[in-house]
Structure formats: structure tokens, C-alpha cells
Design a protein around this motif. Sequence first.
Motif, PDB file in Angstrom:
ATOM      1  N   GLU A   1       0.704  -1.322   0.044  1.00 12.27           N
ATOM      2  CA  GLU A   1       0.007  -0.096  -0.022  1.00 12.27           C
ATOM      3  C   GLU A   1       0.927   1.254   0.068  1.00 12.27           C
ATOM      4  N   VAL A   2       1.999   1.131   0.652  1.00  4.45           N
ATOM      5  CA  VAL A   2       2.967   2.298   0.714  1.00  4.45           C
ATOM      6  C   VAL A   2       3.562   2.697  -0.750  1.00  4.45           C
ATOM      7  N   LYS A   3       3.840   1.420  -1.299  1.00 11.28           N
ATOM      8  CA  LYS A   3       4.422   1.464  -2.632  1.00 11.28           C
ATOM      9  C   LYS A   3       3.698   2.101  -3.667  1.00 11.28           C
ATOM     10  N   GLN A   4       2.328   2.013  -3.440  1.00 10.14           N
ATOM     11  CA  GLN A   4       1.480   2.614  -4.283  1.00 10.14           C
ATOM     12  C   GLN A   4       1.049   4.046  -4.159  1.00 10.14           C
ATOM     13  N   ASP A   5       1.649   4.558  -3.282  1.00 13.11           N
ATOM     14  CA  ASP A   5       1.542   6.091  -2.807  1.00 13.11           C
ATOM     15  C   ASP A   5       2.835   6.895  -2.817  1.00 13.11           C
ATOM     16  N   GLU A   6       2.915   7.552  -3.740  1.00 13.83           N
ATOM     17  CA  GLU A   6       4.357   8.301  -4.151  1.00 13.83           C
ATOM     18  C   GLU A   6       4.430   9.142  -3.211  1.00 13.83           C
ATOM     19  N   ALA A   7       3.640  10.010  -2.511  1.00 17.96           N
ATOM     20  CA  ALA A   7       3.941  10.538  -1.300  1.00 17.96           C
ATOM     21  C   ALA A   7       4.485   9.824  -0.258  1.00 17.96           C
ATOM     22  N   ALA A   8       3.819   8.727   0.014  1.00 14.62           N
ATOM     23  CA  ALA A   8       4.289   8.075   1.084  1.00 14.62           C
ATOM     24  C   ALA A   8       5.639   7.325   0.936  1.00 14.62           C
ATOM     25  N   VAL A   9       5.939   6.810  -0.448  1.00 14.55           N
ATOM     26  CA  VAL A   9       7.196   6.497  -0.434  1.00 14.55           C
ATOM     27  C   VAL A   9       8.325   7.431  -0.412  1.00 14.55           C
TER      28      VAL A   9
ATOM     29  N   GLN B   1       1.580  10.530  10.448  1.00 11.03           N
ATOM     30  CA  GLN B   1       0.451  10.945   9.995  1.00 11.03           C
ATOM     31  C   GLN B   1      -0.102  10.581   8.724  1.00 11.03           C
ATOM     32  N   ASN B   2       0.771   9.956   7.897  1.00 12.86           N
ATOM     33  CA  ASN B   2       0.250   9.449   6.652  1.00 12.86           C
ATOM     34  C   ASN B   2      -0.167   8.045   7.032  1.00 12.86           C
ATOM     35  N   GLN B   3      -1.272   7.773   6.723  1.00 14.34           N
ATOM     36  CA  GLN B   3      -2.245   6.736   7.073  1.00 14.34           C
ATOM     37  C   GLN B   3      -1.580   5.325   6.538  1.00 14.34           C
ATOM     38  N   ALA B   4      -0.991   5.289   5.381  1.00 13.62           N
ATOM     39  CA  ALA B   4      -0.281   4.301   4.907  1.00 13.62           C
ATOM     40  C   ALA B   4       1.025   3.840   5.450  1.00 13.62           C
ATOM     41  N   ILE B   5       1.789   4.863   5.957  1.00 17.92           N
ATOM     42  CA  ILE B   5       3.016   4.418   6.680  1.00 17.92           C
ATOM     43  C   ILE B   5       2.570   4.310   8.062  1.00 17.92           C
ATOM     44  N   SER B   6       1.691   4.823   8.651  1.00 18.77           N
ATOM     45  CA  SER B   6       1.239   4.664  10.026  1.00 18.77           C
ATOM     46  C   SER B   6       0.828   3.084  10.144  1.00 18.77           C
ATOM     47  N   LYS B   7       0.042   2.565   9.147  1.00 16.37           N
ATOM     48  CA  LYS B   7      -0.560   1.162   9.065  1.00 16.37           C
ATOM     49  C   LYS B   7       0.768   0.107   9.015  1.00 16.37           C
ATOM     50  N   MET B   8       1.638   0.717   8.122  1.00 12.41           N
ATOM     51  CA  MET B   8       2.774  -0.093   8.075  1.00 12.41           C
ATOM     52  C   MET B   8       3.724  -0.234   9.152  1.00 12.41           C
TER      53      MET B   8
END
Length: 115
Positions: A30-38, A78-85
Motif C-alpha cells: 500500500e505504501v509503494k502505491q502512494d508516491e507521497a508515502a514512498v 500522520q500518513n495513514q499508509a505509513i502508520s499502518k505499515m
Amino acid sequence: MINIYDDLNKLESTFRQTEQFNALKTAIEEVKQDEAAVALFAKFRELQMTLQEKQMKGEEIGEDELQYAQKTAQLAQQNQAISKMLMAEMALSELVQEINRVLTKPIQAMYDGIQ
């Protein structure tokens, strides 16, 4: 003769099937699919590594570096994808710690008799 590596390979296969492992795998995808999160996570991780390297060398970490690290960590969390990871990583880490505890139990038991 016992080949412990056969058992370790079986453990690795079982480990890959755990809920914790699969949750982290999904969260990473999920993180990999979000450029900002990456980009944010890469920045966060690079900063972490730099600070750890300084600590290991005994170098002082400046107040400005510390504040920047705290702000970067806060943004990452605060980034939901990173937080979940990160939460999935913590759960998997707990499983690894439990495995380590079980594997080292016989060693610890040998030392328990020494006072």
C-alpha cells in the motif's frame, strides 16, 4: 546428525504464513502505491539511519537535527499508509522477539544456575 537448517527453513516458511507477516507485506504494498508515502518514508528512513550512524560513532546529535527528525517522524506517522505499515512492523517485531525468546530459552536455562 541433526540439521538445524532444515528446521529453520520450515520455520521461515511458517513465518511467511503468519498473519503478522502478511499484514506487513500488504501494508508495504500500500505504501509503494502512494508516491507521497514512498518519498516521505524514504526521507524518514534515511534520517533514521543517519542519526543511528552518528550515535554509533559517538557523535553528538544537534538540537536542530533532533527537531527535524521529530517533525519528519510526526509527518510519517500522520500518513495513514505509513502508520499502518509501522504498526504492522511492530506486530511482526513482537512475533520475532517471541521466537527469539523461545529459541534462546535453553541457553538462558543453562545460565540460570550460575549465581
